[in-house]
Design a protein around this motif. Structure first.
Motif, PDB file in Angstrom:
ATOM      1  N   HIS A 178      19.792  77.975  -7.306  1.00 37.43           N
ATOM      2  CA  HIS A 178      21.238  77.810  -7.127  1.00 37.43           C
ATOM      3  C   HIS A 178      21.660  76.388  -7.481  1.00 37.43           C
ATOM      4  O   HIS A 178      22.582  76.166  -8.274  1.00 37.43           O
ATOM      5  CB  HIS A 178      21.602  78.144  -5.679  1.00 37.43           C
ATOM      6  CG  HIS A 178      23.030  77.874  -5.339  1.00 37.43           C
ATOM      7  ND1 HIS A 178      23.961  78.879  -5.184  1.00 37.43           N
ATOM      8  CD2 HIS A 178      23.704  76.717  -5.094  1.00 37.43           C
ATOM      9  CE1 HIS A 178      25.135  78.349  -4.892  1.00 37.43           C
ATOM     10  NE2 HIS A 178      25.006  77.033  -4.824  1.00 37.43           N
ATOM     11  N   GLU A 179      20.980  75.406  -6.879  1.00 39.95           N
ATOM     12  CA  GLU A 179      21.350  74.015  -7.130  1.00 39.95           C
ATOM     13  C   GLU A 179      20.957  73.586  -8.538  1.00 39.95           C
ATOM     14  O   GLU A 179      21.652  72.778  -9.167  1.00 39.95           O
ATOM     15  CB  GLU A 179      20.691  73.109  -6.096  1.00 39.95           C
ATOM     16  CG  GLU A 179      21.170  73.348  -4.677  1.00 39.95           C
ATOM     17  CD  GLU A 179      22.667  73.141  -4.528  1.00 39.95           C
ATOM     18  OE1 GLU A 179      23.233  72.283  -5.232  1.00 39.95           O
ATOM     19  OE2 GLU A 179      23.284  73.849  -3.702  1.00 39.95           O
ATOM     20  N   GLY A 180      19.844  74.141  -9.035  1.00 40.72           N
ATOM     21  CA  GLY A 180      19.451  73.831 -10.406  1.00 40.72           C
ATOM     22  C   GLY A 180      20.470  74.310 -11.421  1.00 40.72           C
ATOM     23  O   GLY A 180      20.669  73.672 -12.462  1.00 40.72           O
ATOM     24  N   ALA A 181      21.154  75.424 -11.113  1.00 43.47           N
ATOM     25  CA  ALA A 181      22.200  75.911 -12.012  1.00 43.47           C
ATOM     26  C   ALA A 181      23.360  74.925 -12.061  1.00 43.47           C
ATOM     27  O   ALA A 181      23.927  74.671 -13.132  1.00 43.47           O
ATOM     28  CB  ALA A 181      22.687  77.283 -11.538  1.00 43.47           C
ATOM     29  N   LEU A 211      30.981  76.473 -10.354  1.00 45.97           N
ATOM     30  CA  LEU A 211      30.700  77.882 -10.089  1.00 45.97           C
ATOM     31  C   LEU A 211      29.297  78.310 -10.492  1.00 45.97           C
ATOM     32  O   LEU A 211      28.907  79.454 -10.234  1.00 45.97           O
ATOM     33  CB  LEU A 211      31.713  78.752 -10.843  1.00 45.97           C
ATOM     34  CG  LEU A 211      33.151  78.715 -10.331  1.00 45.97           C
ATOM     35  CD1 LEU A 211      34.067  79.485 -11.264  1.00 45.97           C
ATOM     36  CD2 LEU A 211      33.234  79.283  -8.924  1.00 45.97           C
ATOM     37  N   ALA A 212      28.538  77.411 -11.114  1.00 51.86           N
ATOM     38  CA  ALA A 212      27.226  77.804 -11.640  1.00 51.86           C
ATOM     39  C   ALA A 212      26.304  78.317 -10.543  1.00 51.86           C
ATOM     40  O   ALA A 212      25.520  79.254 -10.763  1.00 51.86           O
ATOM     41  CB  ALA A 212      26.579  76.621 -12.366  1.00 51.86           C
ATOM     42  N   GLY A 213      26.358  77.735  -9.354  1.00 53.98           N
ATOM     43  CA  GLY A 213      25.491  78.192  -8.268  1.00 53.98           C
ATOM     44  C   GLY A 213      25.811  79.606  -7.824  1.00 53.98           C
ATOM     45  O   GLY A 213      24.914  80.424  -7.604  1.00 53.98           O
ATOM     46  N   ILE A 214      27.109  79.902  -7.678  1.00 51.33           N
ATOM     47  CA  ILE A 214      27.521  81.255  -7.289  1.00 51.33           C
ATOM     48  C   ILE A 214      27.143  82.254  -8.374  1.00 51.33           C
ATOM     49  O   ILE A 214      26.659  83.358  -8.077  1.00 51.33           O
ATOM     50  CB  ILE A 214      29.036  81.289  -7.022  1.00 51.33           C
ATOM     51  CG1 ILE A 214      29.364  80.436  -5.797  1.00 51.33           C
ATOM     52  CG2 ILE A 214      29.529  82.712  -6.838  1.00 51.33           C
ATOM     53  CD1 ILE A 214      30.842  80.348  -5.486  1.00 51.33           C
ATOM     54  N   LEU A 215      27.352  81.887  -9.620  1.00 49.92           N
ATOM     55  CA  LEU A 215      26.966  82.770 -10.726  1.00 49.92           C
ATOM     56  C   LEU A 215      25.466  83.019 -10.717  1.00 49.92           C
ATOM     57  O   LEU A 215      24.999  84.132 -10.983  1.00 49.92           O
ATOM     58  CB  LEU A 215      27.397  82.156 -12.056  1.00 49.92           C
ATOM     59  CG  LEU A 215      28.912  82.006 -12.280  1.00 49.92           C
ATOM     60  CD1 LEU A 215      29.190  81.292 -13.594  1.00 49.92           C
ATOM     61  CD2 LEU A 215      29.593  83.366 -12.257  1.00 49.92           C
ATOM     62  N   SER A 216      24.697  81.977 -10.383  1.00 50.97           N
ATOM     63  CA  SER A 216      23.249  82.130 -10.293  1.00 50.97           C
ATOM     64  C   SER A 216      22.877  83.107  -9.177  1.00 50.97           C
ATOM     65  O   SER A 216      22.011  83.970  -9.359  1.00 50.97           O
ATOM     66  CB  SER A 216      22.602  80.767 -10.034  1.00 50.97           C
ATOM     67  OG  SER A 216      21.235  80.900  -9.734  1.00 50.97           O
ATOM     68  N   ASP A 217      23.539  82.981  -8.023  1.00 51.72           N
ATOM     69  CA  ASP A 217      23.251  83.890  -6.913  1.00 51.72           C
ATOM     70  C   ASP A 217      23.571  85.342  -7.274  1.00 51.72           C
ATOM     71  O   ASP A 217      22.819  86.264  -6.932  1.00 51.72           O
ATOM     72  CB  ASP A 217      24.060  83.484  -5.678  1.00 51.72           C
ATOM     73  CG  ASP A 217      23.532  82.209  -5.043  1.00 51.72           C
ATOM     74  OD1 ASP A 217      22.382  81.841  -5.325  1.00 51.72           O
ATOM     75  OD2 ASP A 217      24.284  81.575  -4.277  1.00 51.72           O
ATOM     76  N   LEU A 218      24.693  85.553  -7.948  1.00 54.69           N
ATOM     77  CA  LEU A 218      25.037  86.916  -8.376  1.00 54.69           C
ATOM     78  C   LEU A 218      23.992  87.458  -9.343  1.00 54.69           C
ATOM     79  O   LEU A 218      23.623  88.629  -9.281  1.00 54.69           O
ATOM     80  CB  LEU A 218      26.421  86.921  -9.027  1.00 54.69           C
ATOM     81  CG  LEU A 218      27.621  86.784  -8.088  1.00 54.69           C
ATOM     82  CD1 LEU A 218      28.909  86.593  -8.889  1.00 54.69           C
ATOM     83  CD2 LEU A 218      27.739  88.001  -7.178  1.00 54.69           C
ATOM     84  N   TRP A 253      28.366  82.967   2.623  1.00 57.66           N
ATOM     85  CA  TRP A 253      28.397  81.624   3.206  1.00 57.66           C
ATOM     86  C   TRP A 253      29.347  80.698   2.451  1.00 57.66           C
ATOM     87  O   TRP A 253      29.848  79.719   3.003  1.00 57.66           O
ATOM     88  CB  TRP A 253      26.978  81.072   3.213  1.00 57.66           C
ATOM     89  CG  TRP A 253      26.836  79.697   3.803  1.00 57.66           C
ATOM     90  CD1 TRP A 253      26.857  79.357   5.121  1.00 57.66           C
ATOM     91  CD2 TRP A 253      26.623  78.483   3.085  1.00 57.66           C
ATOM     92  NE1 TRP A 253      26.673  78.001   5.268  1.00 57.66           N
ATOM     93  CE2 TRP A 253      26.531  77.448   4.035  1.00 57.66           C
ATOM     94  CE3 TRP A 253      26.502  78.168   1.735  1.00 57.66           C
ATOM     95  CZ2 TRP A 253      26.318  76.116   3.678  1.00 57.66           C
ATOM     96  CZ3 TRP A 253      26.299  76.846   1.372  1.00 57.66           C
ATOM     97  CH2 TRP A 253      26.207  75.830   2.342  1.00 57.66           C
ATOM     98  N   GLN A 254      29.609  81.008   1.175  1.00 55.75           N
ATOM     99  CA  GLN A 254      30.537  80.187   0.397  1.00 55.75           C
ATOM    100  C   GLN A 254      31.939  80.189   1.002  1.00 55.75           C
ATOM    101  O   GLN A 254      32.743  79.309   0.717  1.00 55.75           O
ATOM    102  CB  GLN A 254      30.592  80.682  -1.051  1.00 55.75           C
ATOM    103  CG  GLN A 254      29.309  80.520  -1.827  1.00 55.75           C
ATOM    104  CD  GLN A 254      28.930  79.062  -2.032  1.00 55.75           C
ATOM    105  OE1 GLN A 254      29.791  78.184  -2.068  1.00 55.75           O
ATOM    106  NE2 GLN A 254      27.637  78.803  -2.158  1.00 55.75           N
ATOM    107  N   GLY A 255      32.248  81.195   1.823  1.00 51.94           N
ATOM    108  CA  GLY A 255      33.550  81.228   2.478  1.00 51.94           C
ATOM    109  C   GLY A 255      33.668  80.257   3.640  1.00 51.94           C
ATOM    110  O   GLY A 255      34.747  80.113   4.216  1.00 51.94           O
ATOM    111  N   TRP A 256      32.595  79.560   3.974  1.00 45.80           N
ATOM    112  CA  TRP A 256      32.628  78.579   5.059  1.00 45.80           C
ATOM    113  C   TRP A 256      33.189  77.264   4.532  1.00 45.80           C
ATOM    114  O   TRP A 256      32.467  76.300   4.300  1.00 45.80           O
ATOM    115  CB  TRP A 256      31.227  78.384   5.637  1.00 45.80           C
ATOM    116  CG  TRP A 256      30.649  79.600   6.290  1.00 45.80           C
ATOM    117  CD1 TRP A 256      30.985  80.908   6.066  1.00 45.80           C
ATOM    118  CD2 TRP A 256      29.609  79.631   7.271  1.00 45.80           C
ATOM    119  NE1 TRP A 256      30.222  81.747   6.849  1.00 45.80           N
ATOM    120  CE2 TRP A 256      29.367  80.993   7.602  1.00 45.80           C
ATOM    121  CE3 TRP A 256      28.857  78.660   7.903  1.00 45.80           C
ATOM    122  CZ2 TRP A 256      28.418  81.389   8.518  1.00 45.80           C
ATOM    123  CZ3 TRP A 256      27.900  79.051   8.828  1.00 45.80           C
ATOM    124  CH2 TRP A 256      27.694  80.399   9.128  1.00 45.80           C
TER     125      TRP A 256
END
Length: 418
Positions: A177-180, A225-232, A272-275
Motif C-alpha cells: 500500500h505505502e509502496g504504491a 489514491l495509489a494506496g487505495i487502488l493498490s488495496d482494491l 479504515w480510510q473513512g477514519w
C-alpha cells in the motif's frame, strides 16, 4: 504586503545592508494554486504558501534583482512599500538562501524507480488493473461465498496461529500500500521514502512525499489514491486466487482460505480510510481537491468553538488565525469530522467486534476448562493472550519513546534559550 511565515520586524521600506548585491538561492519551485503560490525546495521538502504578490517579489530576487531593485519594483507595481529586509530574513529562515561560499546547486538526478512507476501507472497498467477488478466482481457474483466476511478469518481452531498469520500476512500488504504511494510519487520525480510509525495503537508504514505540494494539483491525485487502488487490486487478486482453488464441493483448501482471510482484512483496511480524524488517504484527497492548507487543525478548532458556544463559554480559538480556505471548508468538514468518529466506531462494532468476541470466547472457554481441551489448545490460548498484549505494548513503547524525545528536545531548547 507579502505574507510571511515568520513574525515581521517593525518598520517599512527597510533594505538589507548588502541591498545592491543579488542574493544566492537554492533551486526553488513555484506552483500557482488559485490566488496563492506554493514555493519551496523539492530537495528538502520545505514549502511555504505565499500570496501572488509575495511570490512575484521572491521570483524577482531569484531571477537576479537586488533587494533595492525588487523593493522599488514592488512599490511601483502594488503602490505600497515593502519591508524587504524582513522579507529576506523570512526566506532565509526557510532555508531558501545559499551562503556566498556555497556551490551552485547541481542539476537534480532522476530518482530511482521512476521508470518502474511510469510503467505501472500507465494506460496499459490501468487496463490490466480494470480487468483484474472486473474478474473479481464477476467471481463474487457467480460464487457469493467469495465475498469478504469475518467468518473467513477462522480457517483454523488455533487462535495464536490465526493471529500470527493475520499479522505476518498483513505486513507485506501494508508495505505494498505505502509502496504504491511512493512509486506513484517517484513517477513524478519526487524523492519519496518509507518509514515505520503508528496511528493510535496501530503500527503502520508511512510514506513521505513532501515535494507533492510542489507539483500541479491535478498530478497529486494519483500518488494520494495509489494506496487505495493498490488495496482494491489486492482484494481482487486474493478473490481470484481463492476462486481458482475452490473445490467441486464448494469448500476451499488452506491457500484459498488464507486468501479469503487476507481479503477480509484488506476490506477492513479500505473501510479504515473513512477514519478522517487519523488523516488517511481520503483526508488528503479532500484537502487537495478543496485547496486547503491545514483543514484538520482548523476543523478541530471549529468543533471546539461550537462546543464552548453551546455551553455558554468563550471560544478558545480565534477564527482570524485560520487560512481563509480552511475556514470556509471547515464549516461543513467539521461535521464530517465528527461523522468520521462515528464511522470508525461503526467499523469497529460491525467489522472487528464479532471477530474479537468469537476469539476471546474461544480462548477464555479453554482457559476456564469448559469442555475437553487438549494441552495444545491451552498453550495456544496462552500464546494468543501473550501476542495480544505484545501487539498493544509495542505501539505503547513507541509512544513513550516519542514523548521522551519531545521532552528532551524541549529541555535542550530551554537550556539554549537566553
Amino acid at each position: 504586503m507579502p505574507e510571511k511565515s515568520a513574525t515581521a520586524a517593525p518598520g517599512e521600506g527597510r533594505v538589507p545592508d548588502d541591498a545592491e548585491q543579488p542574493l544566492a538561492f537554492h533551486a526553488l519551485s513555484f506552483q500557482p494554486d488559485g490566488e496563492e503560490v506554493t514555493v519551496g525546495r523539492l530537495d528538502e521538502g520545505t514549502f511555504v504558501v505565499l500570496p501572488a504578490d509575495g511570490a512575484e517579489l521572491l521570483r524577482r530576487l531569484v531571477d537576479g534583482s537586488t533587494c533595492t531593485q525588487a523593493a522599488q519594483w514592488y512599490e511601483q507595481t502594488y503602490g505600497e512599500p515593502v519591508d524587504i529586509a524582513d522579507f529576506v530574513a523570512d526566506i532565509g529562515e526557510l532555508g531558501f538562501l545559499r551562503a556566498s561560499d556555497e556551490p551552485e546547486p547541481a542539476a537534480p538526478r532522476p530518482v530511482r524507480w521512476m521508470l518502474l512507476g511510469r510503467a505501472v501507472f500507465s494506460p496499459v497498467g490501468a487496463l490490466a488493473y480494470l480487468a483484474l477488478l472486473a474478474g473479481a466482481v464477476a467471481a463474487m457474483v457467480h460464487t457469493p461465498a467469495l465475498a469478504p466476511g469475518y467468518h473467513h478469518l477462522f480457517f483454523t481452531h488455533y487462535m495464536s496461529l490465526l493471529m500470527v498469520t493475520m499479522f505476518l500476512g498483513q505486513m507485506p500488504l501494508l508495505l505494498l500500500h505505502e509502496g504504491a504511494h511512493a512509486l506513484a510519487g517517484r513517477r513524478l520525480g519526487l524523492p519519496s521514502r518509507l518509514s515505520v510509525g503508528r496511528r493510535l495503537y496501530y503500527l503502520v508504514f508511512l510514506t513521505t512525499m513532501d515535494g507533492l505540494v510542489g507539483v500541479p494539483r491535478r498530478k497529486r491525485y494519483l500518488p494520494i489514491l495509489a494506496g487505495i487502488l493498490s488495496d482494491l487490486g489486492v482484494l481482487g487478486a486474493l478473490t481470484l486466487l481463492a476462486a481458482a482453488t475452490r473445490r467441486s464441493d464448494g469448500s476451499f483448501p488452506l491457500p484459498g482460505e488464507l486468501a479469503l482471510a487476507l481479503a477480509y482484512l484488506t476490506l477492513l483496511r479500505l473501510l479504515w480510510q473513512g477514519w478522517f480524524f487519523l488523516q488517511t488517504d481520503l483526508y488528503y484527497l479532500v484537502v487537495t481537491a478543496l485547496g486547503c492548507v491545514d483543514l484538520q487543525t482548523t476543523a478541530k478548532q471549529v468543533v471546539a468553538n461550537r462546543w464552548n458556544t453551546l455551553r455558554g463559554r468563550p471560544a478558545p480559538h480565534d477564527p482570524e488565525r485560520w487560512h481563509p480556505r480552511d475556514r470556509a471548508v471547515a464549516r461543513w468538514y467539521s461535521v464530517l469530522l465528527v461523522g468520521g468518529y462515528a464511522f470508525s466506531l461503526a467499523t469497529l462494532v460491525l467489522g472487528l467486534l464479532p471477530v474479537v468476541t468469537r476469539v476471546l470466547g474461544t480462548v477464555f472457554d479453554r482457559l476456564a476448562g469448559h469442555g475437553s481441551h487438549s494441552a495444545l489448545g491451552l498453550a495456544d490460548s496462552v500464546l494468543f493472550l501473550a501476542l495480544s498484549i505484545g501487539e498493544i505494548a509495542l505501539p505503547a513503547v513507541l509512544f513513550l519513546r516519542e514523548r521522551r524525545t519531545e521532552r528532551a528536545a524541549r529541555g535542550r531548547t530551554a537550556v539554549s534559550a537566553p
